[in-house]
Write a protein that holds these residues in place. Structure first.
Motif, PDB file in Angstrom:
ATOM      1  N   UNK A  48       1.595  -1.977  -7.690  1.00 13.65           N
ATOM      2  CA  UNK A  48       2.217  -3.274  -7.412  1.00 13.65           C
ATOM      3  C   UNK A  48       2.749  -3.393  -5.982  1.00 13.65           C
ATOM      4  N   UNK A  49       3.130  -2.281  -5.365  1.00 18.71           N
ATOM      5  CA  UNK A  49       3.707  -2.350  -4.021  1.00 18.71           C
ATOM      6  C   UNK A  49       2.678  -2.073  -2.921  1.00 18.71           C
ATOM      7  N   UNK A 198      -7.763  -0.555   0.135  1.00 16.13           N
ATOM      8  CA  UNK A 198      -6.406  -0.486  -0.409  1.00 16.13           C
ATOM      9  C   UNK A 198      -5.486   0.131   0.633  1.00 16.13           C
ATOM     10  N   UNK A 199      -4.231  -0.368   0.687  1.00 14.54           N
ATOM     11  CA  UNK A 199      -3.359   0.054   1.792  1.00 14.54           C
ATOM     12  C   UNK A 199      -1.952   0.315   1.275  1.00 14.54           C
ATOM     13  N   UNK A 200      -1.643   1.583   0.955  1.00 15.01           N
ATOM     14  CA  UNK A 200      -0.288   1.936   0.518  1.00 15.01           C
ATOM     15  C   UNK A 200       0.657   2.062   1.721  1.00 15.01           C
ATOM     16  N   UNK A 459      -7.347   4.851  -4.360  1.00 11.60           N
ATOM     17  CA  UNK A 459      -7.317   3.506  -4.939  1.00 11.60           C
ATOM     18  C   UNK A 459      -6.116   3.300  -5.861  1.00 11.60           C
ATOM     19  N   UNK A 460      -5.226   4.306  -5.950  1.00 10.81           N
ATOM     20  CA  UNK A 460      -3.990   4.138  -6.704  1.00 10.81           C
ATOM     21  C   UNK A 460      -4.108   4.313  -8.198  1.00 10.81           C
ATOM     22  N   UNK A 461      -5.181   4.953  -8.678  1.00  9.06           N
ATOM     23  CA  UNK A 461      -5.302   5.172 -10.124  1.00  9.06           C
ATOM     24  C   UNK A 461      -4.358   6.263 -10.590  1.00  9.06           C
ATOM     25  N   UNK A 462      -3.947   7.145  -9.681  1.00  6.31           N
ATOM     26  CA  UNK A 462      -2.978   8.177  -9.996  1.00  6.31           C
ATOM     27  C   UNK A 462      -1.890   8.157  -8.935  1.00  6.31           C
ATOM     28  N   UNK A 463      -0.666   8.480  -9.345  1.00  6.25           N
ATOM     29  CA  UNK A 463       0.495   8.512  -8.454  1.00  6.25           C
ATOM     30  C   UNK A 463       0.736   9.968  -8.054  1.00  6.25           C
TER      31      UNK A 463
END
Length: 469
Positions: A48-49, A198-200, A459-463
């Motif tokens: 979400x962030x 994707x850009x964390x 891609x953010x599937x795992x933290x």
């Protein structure tokens, strides 16, 4: 409550390995606590962030025009080339860069700094497009070379994260789609700049890069062990063949001097024969490729590319009776003839004809055996292949000429013993080949695991900020 998410492929790899090494013990991570729609079909949901951004919003992209030629009046530089990027995930001072020259403007634009990312921008196959590597240190005097794109991230982007993201399934696929060409594929600068990633936040980028460095290193170490196991199995296979075709299967057989310097002793009841006494030896030719009268329904036509250490049962092309009539050298060789590739990329490759066939000029064929088993000769050629190829070098590409092959002197057991040796080697090499294939499959699974791991992390599937409890 969030559930533990395993990276695709981890559980399978951990149970399917051969006995030589345990599977990597990868840490297991939760998914992020909340997700949102990315608005990008191939990406799906992202944390979400996180943001989704075009590459041009956080990096500059330049297509290099620095080629390998050295020109008078230009500065001497070292060049990071296509192969340096293709075969290395990291670009550092340990690489052997080639020397070239460049203009002052090229030096200014394409010098390599820590955090730069280089990608392959064109290739003969679309799957080799956008292969990335990250520069891990400032490289004074080293420039990004031709056929590469030079990407320099802004301070809000971590170069190691960006390199991993560009390598991931999903992000990388968009470059494959964007590549133009028919016989050679290439990316434009705008196709690279307009790509979506994707850009964390920056701290997470660093955490993801560190995590992937750690876990891919574990996978790579295990893959390297398996590659070494394959080398050892191949060495065992070669030793098995060598001993069988020079000493036979009876360890107690009395020996005699062979009269051949390199061969030394052989079983006392064996003979040594010139190969010209044992086979009809010949080759073939290639009828004019543009003449439809020569290709079509007819006799199989074997090329050196179809010699794959096995029985040849079918070919890509057949030649007509007209071709055989017009080209006297295009003889039909009988079933069980042994063919060896004489030159080119396939030099030394072997095959046994499982069907009557003709061959091209790159194949030497041993047919009509006299008191010799073709399968025994096939294994003997495998044993001597490295030495024969070494003799073929000199003045250009290596060439196993018919003259060289005709000069071979073969240690020859009685026919029944040849058959026993061939049967033994068929059985034992099949066992080793099956083991090698099993290890290859394990390596393929590790590669799949590695790719899945990178994709899941970027891609953010795992933290990856904290392992699951």
């Amino acid at each position: 409550m969030s559930t533990v998410r395993r990276v695709p492929g981890v559980s399978r790899a951990s149970n399917a390995d051969d006995e030589s090494a345990a599977a990597p013990r990868l840490e297991v991570y939760n998914p992020y606590p909340a997700y949102k729609d990315s608005g990008v079909e191939w990406l799906g949901q992202i944390p979400a962030h996180w943001d989704v951004k075009r590459l041009k919003s956080f990096a500059s992209v330049q297509l290099s025009n620095v080629d390998k030629k050295s020109k008078d009046g230009q500065d001497t530089i070292r060049l990071c080339n296509y192969v340096d990027v293709y075969y290395n995930e990291r670009i550092d001072a340990d690489l052997d860069f080639m020397t070239a020259t460049a203009t002052l403007d090229q030096v200014r634009r394409f010098s390599l700094r820590t955090g730069d990312v280089l990608i392959t921008k064109d290739s003969e196959t679309w799957t080799d497009i956008a292969v990335p590597a990250v520069v891990t240190e400032n490289l004074s005097g080293v420039l990004c070379g031709y056929h590469l794109a030079h990407i320099r991230p802004t301070p809000e982007c971590n170069g190691e994260f960006l390199s991993r993201a560009l390598a991931a399934t999903g992000p990388r696929d968009q470059y494959h789609v964007a590549a133009n060409g028919i016989t050679r594929f290439g990316l434009t600068g705008n196709a690279i700049r307009d790509s979506t990633l994707p850009f964390p936040p920056l701290p997470e980028q660093r955490a993801i890069a560190d995590y992937l460095d750690r876990e891919t290193a574990r996978i790579d170490a295990l893959a390297a062990k398996k590659e070494r196991l394959i080398e050892l199995l191949r060495e065992k296979r070669a030793a098995l063949i060598s001993h069988a075709v020079t000493r036979g299967l009876d360890p107690n057989a009395p020996l005699k001097d062979s009269g051949v310097e390199w061969l030394a002793q052989i079983p006392a009841h064996w003979a040594v024969k010139r190969v010209t006494w044992l086979f009809s030896i010949g080759s073939g030719t290639t009828p004019a490729s543009g003449d439809s009268n020569y290709y079509g329904d007819g006799v199989p036509w074997v090329t050196s590319a179809e010699l794959r250490e096995s029985i040849v049962l079918q070919t890509d092309k057949t030649v007509t009776s007209a071709a055989i009539e017009d080209f006297p050298s295009l003889k039909i060789h009988p079933k069980n003839s042994v063919a060896v590739a004489m030159y080119g990329a396939t030099i030394g490759r072997l095959g046994i004809l499982g069907i009557p066939a003709t061959v091209n000029q790159a194949c030497c064929v041993f047919s009509n055996p006299k008191k010799v088993e073709s399968q025994f000769w096939f294994y003997w050629l495998q044993f001597r292949r490295p030495y024969l190829i070494s003799l073929g070098y000199g003045g250009g590409q290596p060439n196993l000429s018919q003259e060289l092959l005709r000069s071979i002197r073969l240690p020859l057991p009685p026919l029944l013993e040849q058959r026993a040796i061939a049967d033994y080697l068929d059985r034992e090499t099949a066992r080793i080949d099956a083991l090698i294939e099993k290890v290859h499959e394990a390596i393929d699974r590790l590669k799949e695991l590695r790719a899945a791991l990178i994709s899941a992390a970027v891609t953010g599937k795992i933290d990856v900020r904290k392992p699951a409890a």
